[in-house]
Design a protein around this motif. Sequence first.
Motif, short mmCIF file in Angstrom:
data_model
loop_
_atom_site.label_atom_id
_atom_site.label_comp_id
_atom_site.label_asym_id
_atom_site.label_seq_id
_atom_site.Cartn_x
_atom_site.Cartn_y
_atom_site.Cartn_z
N PRO A 146 0.74 -1.14 0.14
CA PRO A 146 -0.01 -0.02 0.01
C PRO A 146 0.79 1.15 -0.01
O PRO A 146 0.14 2.34 -0.33
N LEU A 147 2.11 1.29 0.20
CA LEU A 147 2.95 2.60 0.53
C LEU A 147 3.73 2.76 -0.77
O LEU A 147 4.36 3.84 -0.96
N ALA A 148 4.28 1.65 -1.53
CA ALA A 148 5.44 1.84 -2.46
C ALA A 148 4.93 2.38 -3.84
O ALA A 148 3.72 2.22 -4.41
N ASP A 149 5.83 3.13 -4.33
CA ASP A 149 5.68 3.95 -5.76
C ASP A 149 5.98 2.76 -6.72
O ASP A 149 6.39 1.62 -6.47
N ALA A 150 6.15 3.18 -8.07
CA ALA A 150 6.17 2.07 -9.19
C ALA A 150 7.79 1.70 -9.05
O ALA A 150 8.05 0.55 -9.43
N SER A 151 8.73 2.42 -8.40
CA SER A 151 9.86 2.18 -8.44
C SER A 151 10.25 1.19 -7.05
O SER A 151 11.28 0.74 -6.97
N GLY A 152 9.46 1.34 -6.21
CA GLY A 152 9.56 0.32 -4.98
C GLY A 152 9.84 1.42 -3.74
O GLY A 152 10.14 0.79 -2.72
N ALA A 153 10.07 2.51 -3.95
CA ALA A 153 10.42 3.31 -3.08
C ALA A 153 9.03 3.90 -2.34
O ALA A 153 7.88 3.69 -2.62
N LEU A 154 8.92 4.64 -1.08
CA LEU A 154 8.03 5.00 -0.40
C LEU A 154 7.35 6.24 -1.30
O LEU A 154 8.06 7.20 -1.59
N ALA A 155 6.25 6.06 -1.76
CA ALA A 155 5.51 7.02 -2.42
C ALA A 155 5.38 8.48 -1.73
O ALA A 155 5.09 8.46 -0.45
N ARG A 156 5.65 9.53 -2.39
CA ARG A 156 5.88 10.65 -1.71
C ARG A 156 4.72 11.33 -1.03
O ARG A 156 4.86 11.88 -0.10
N GLY A 157 3.67 10.89 -1.49
CA GLY A 157 2.45 11.70 -0.81
C GLY A 157 2.35 10.85 0.76
O GLY A 157 1.41 11.40 1.60
N PHE A 158 3.06 9.94 1.08
CA PHE A 158 3.29 9.18 2.17
C PHE A 158 4.05 9.52 3.25
O PHE A 158 4.28 8.97 4.51
N THR A 159 4.95 10.45 2.69
CA THR A 159 6.41 10.82 3.49
C THR A 159 6.87 12.23 3.21
O THR A 159 6.38 12.86 2.09
N GLU A 160 7.61 12.84 4.14
CA GLU A 160 7.85 14.33 3.97
C GLU A 160 9.50 14.03 3.92
O GLU A 160 10.12 14.89 3.26
N ASP A 161 10.14 12.79 4.19
CA ASP A 161 11.37 12.62 4.10
C ASP A 161 12.21 11.47 3.29
O ASP A 161 13.33 11.34 3.35
N GLY A 162 11.15 10.94 2.98
CA GLY A 162 11.55 9.44 2.08
C GLY A 162 11.76 8.20 3.14
O GLY A 162 11.90 7.21 2.51
N ILE A 163 11.52 8.25 4.52
CA ILE A 163 11.59 7.09 5.19
C ILE A 163 10.46 7.47 6.25
O ILE A 163 9.82 6.20 6.61
N HIS A 164 10.14 8.40 6.79
CA HIS A 164 9.13 8.43 7.99
C HIS A 164 7.72 8.70 7.12
O HIS A 164 7.58 9.30 6.32
N LEU A 165 6.80 7.87 7.99
CA LEU A 165 5.43 7.98 7.33
C LEU A 165 4.80 9.42 7.85
O LEU A 165 4.96 9.62 8.77
N ASN A 166 3.94 10.03 7.03
CA ASN A 166 2.98 11.05 7.41
C ASN A 166 1.66 10.61 7.77
O ASN A 166 1.52 9.42 7.79
N ALA A 167 0.63 11.46 8.16
CA ALA A 167 -0.67 10.88 8.36
C ALA A 167 -1.23 10.13 7.35
O ALA A 167 -1.69 8.95 7.61
#
Length: 184
Positions: A146-167
């Motif tokens: 549910p969190l990954a983008d097409a590249s396998g990274a954390l989708a930007r809408g779910f984070t401010e820094d690329g590692i920690h989740l936002n709301a």
Amino acid sequence: MGSRQDRPLVFIGDSITAAWGVERAETFARHGFVARGVPGQTSGQIRVRFFRDAEGARGIHLLCGINDIAEIGGPVPDREIAANILAMGRLAFEAGLPLWIGTVMPSDFWGWRPELRPVARIRVLNGWLRSLCDAGAARLIDYQTPLADASGALARGFTEDGIHLNAAGYAAIEPAMLRALVPG
């Protein structure tokens, strides 16, 4: 301490776990979940406190590994992460506690450790976690999907820094977590 159902289901992990208990406090309170996350801790540090944090629990939700991959305390080989997770699993089973293991959250550390590109390593670790849970008594909760983008990274809408989740990130994984942890 009362019946097992009166006891909390304890989430053990790092900063992602600590913030989860705050961000989704209403959900945690409603379902008897307790977050015992310590920011910056690696799987080895979590392993040291695991038994103490699990005391009085009705079950354990374990989420760790990203700080090892991020080299918070220096490089950690995958076999060491695996050994720490296996040791915590043994502690849970010896205590008679059900264990759920969450997949390592996707990340590419774009705002935090841009020189590290952990997507492939996270995929490998998550594949190992899946195999471990398929072969044993622990149950896997997939947070990658549910969190990954097409590249396998954390989708930007779910984070401010690329590692920690936002709301939005915590809201995105809540359905998977609840399906796994809340009966019927």
